[in-house]
Design a protein around this motif. Sequence first.
Motif: not given
Length: 133
Positions: A19-24, A63-68, A89-98
């Motif tokens: 959810h934090s990625f949605e708010y970001m 969507k969040c992905l738990d992979t770099p 919009v996909y965000f990686s939780k373990r790297a700084k890309w989307g």
Amino acid sequence: MPIRKTPLHENTLSHYQNHSFEYMLLAWLLNGGWEASKPGVDLGSKTDVQVSDGIKLYRIQVKCLDTPDDNIKVENKWKNAPTPIDYVVYFSKRAKWGYILPAFQGTKKSLKSEGHIRFEQNPEDFLRAFENV
């Protein structure tokens, strides 16, 4: 300073992080001058963020992905939405890309497919990518 004294289950923490990625994303869009909001109620419509350019409303799923590693296939989680999703919009939780991509109809698709735009996880890079989708 407040200190949280109750333990969080791993699934609960993961849910909060997602959810934090949605708010970001919402904050980035608002700071970029877009009309953006989170639906008050989302009963199966699969809309996490809605954004408007003042004329057209776009529905976005986050969507969040738990992979770099971005060399992966992503799954369509919005195929049963009553109203079509415009972008995911996909965000990686373990790297700084989307990635920003148009919502696709199939079951799975490579994250690096043509038309999918990679961005670094900062507001300037995201907005530059979003405005070029």
